[in-house]
Design a protein around this motif. Structure first.
Motif, mmCIF file in Angstrom:
data_model
loop_
_atom_site.group_PDB
_atom_site.id
_atom_site.type_symbol
_atom_site.label_atom_id
_atom_site.label_comp_id
_atom_site.label_asym_id
_atom_site.label_seq_id
_atom_site.Cartn_x
_atom_site.Cartn_y
_atom_site.Cartn_z
ATOM 1 N N GLN A 187 56.633 -84.961 -34.056
ATOM 2 C CA GLN A 187 57.107 -86.023 -33.170
ATOM 3 C C GLN A 187 58.363 -85.540 -32.439
ATOM 4 O O GLN A 187 59.122 -84.713 -32.965
ATOM 5 N N VAL A 188 58.579 -86.073 -31.243
ATOM 6 C CA VAL A 188 59.706 -85.632 -30.424
ATOM 7 C C VAL A 188 61.024 -86.038 -31.073
ATOM 8 O O VAL A 188 61.241 -87.206 -31.400
ATOM 9 N N VAL A 214 59.345 -88.348 -21.301
ATOM 10 C CA VAL A 214 59.094 -88.276 -22.742
ATOM 11 C C VAL A 214 60.068 -89.178 -23.474
ATOM 12 O O VAL A 214 61.266 -89.210 -23.157
ATOM 13 N N ALA A 215 59.554 -89.893 -24.484
ATOM 14 C CA ALA A 215 60.390 -90.765 -25.320
ATOM 15 C C ALA A 215 60.564 -90.150 -26.708
ATOM 16 O O ALA A 215 59.703 -89.389 -27.172
ATOM 17 N N ILE A 216 61.672 -90.464 -27.338
ATOM 18 C CA ILE A 216 61.898 -90.007 -28.709
ATOM 19 C C ILE A 216 60.824 -90.638 -29.604
ATOM 20 O O ILE A 216 60.573 -91.837 -29.542
ATOM 21 N N LEU A 218 60.442 -80.778 -31.596
ATOM 22 C CA LEU A 218 59.504 -81.546 -32.421
ATOM 23 C C LEU A 218 59.844 -81.359 -33.895
ATOM 24 O O LEU A 218 60.069 -80.237 -34.357
ATOM 25 N N ASN A 219 59.863 -82.445 -34.645
ATOM 26 C CA ASN A 219 60.157 -82.380 -36.082
ATOM 27 C C ASN A 219 58.897 -82.002 -36.874
ATOM 28 O O ASN A 219 57.809 -81.861 -36.293
ATOM 29 N N SER A 248 54.316 -88.146 -29.728
ATOM 30 C CA SER A 248 53.593 -87.130 -30.488
ATOM 31 C C SER A 248 53.532 -85.801 -29.735
ATOM 32 O O SER A 248 53.693 -85.743 -28.508
ATOM 33 N N GLN A 249 53.260 -84.761 -30.495
ATOM 34 C CA GLN A 249 53.102 -83.432 -29.896
ATOM 35 C C GLN A 249 51.939 -83.430 -28.902
ATOM 36 O O GLN A 249 52.030 -82.827 -27.823
#
Length: 230
Positions: free
Chosen positions: A158-159, A112-114, A153-154, A117-118
């Motif tokens: 998003q991660v 997973v990358a910063i 997740l914000n 998406s969810q």
């Protein structure tokens, strides 16, 4: 005188011939005659009345043999009505997954990358076993909890961060895992951008990879990837 001698000799020869013949006949009869023991057996077998214990015993021994008994506990399920043998199912273990390794050009943790998406997180790892909200007045974070790692997740879904929580997980850091030493971390990831007795960090333009260290054992206690602003 001579004639009388011949007559006596002839008579003696006839007597001898007769004795030999009688002996031969007696020998044949002796060979054919059963011994006392044989005669007794023959008498028992032939004179036992039908249906008597002796006859029944002989018949059972010669014609019918009882099947041998099975050892207790062997294939007992066959004898029990309604019980069918059920195939055993091997316990399934968690499938092992591999992820692209962390690089400066593509900083990933658990694949997973910063900023992902969810939906992409759920597509890769499935529905989380639970989730909770980190109450932050400015920017609350919804934390997805998976076995061995967490993903934050914000509000834009998003991660925001990825954190490894188990040494059983291979997070995609060139085989580096929780519990390994700082020397092994340097071998897997190269020289850190900063290092103290408590933490090692690897930085890119958009992310920070943080390794928390136990000061006594010099082993990695936590691994976390989060975003950074330039």
């Amino acid at each position: 005188m001579l004639k009388k001698w011949f007559s006596q000799a002839a008579a003696a020869g006839m007597m001898i011939t007769l004795a030999v013949t009688v002996a031969a006949c007696g020998g044949d009869n002796a060979a054919q005659s059963p011994s006392p023991a044989q005669a007794t057996v023959a008498t028992v077998k032939t004179t036992a009345p039908t249906g008597s214990p002796a006859a029944g015993t002989v018949t059972a021994a010669s014609d019918t043999m009882a099947p041998p008994e099975k050892a207790p506990g062997v294939n007992n399920y066959v004898q029990q009505a309604g019980n069918e043998a059920k195939p055993t199912t091997a316990a399934t273990s968690k499938p092992k997954r591999t992820y692209d390794s962390y690089t400066v050009e593509k900083p990933l943790l658990m694949g997973v990358a910063i900023g992902d998406s969810q939906d992409s997180v759920v597509k890769l790892h499935g529905t989380p076993k639970s989730h909770y909200l980190m109450d932050d007045a400015e920017d609350p974070i919804n934390v997805y909890e998976y076995d061995g790692f967490h993903i934050g997740l914000n509000p834009q879904k998003q991660v925001e961060f990825v954190e490894v929580a188990s040494s059983e997980e291979d997070p995609g850091l060139n085989s580096l895992r929780l519990g390994q030493t700082t020397a092994e971390a340097a071998k897997a990831l190269g020289k850190p951008d900063s290092s103290t007795d408590y933490v090692m960090t690897y930085k890119t333009k958009t992310t920070v990879l943080k390794l928390d260290i136990d000061t006594k054992s010099k082993t990695i206690q936590s691994i976390k990837l989060f975003g950074r602003s330039e």
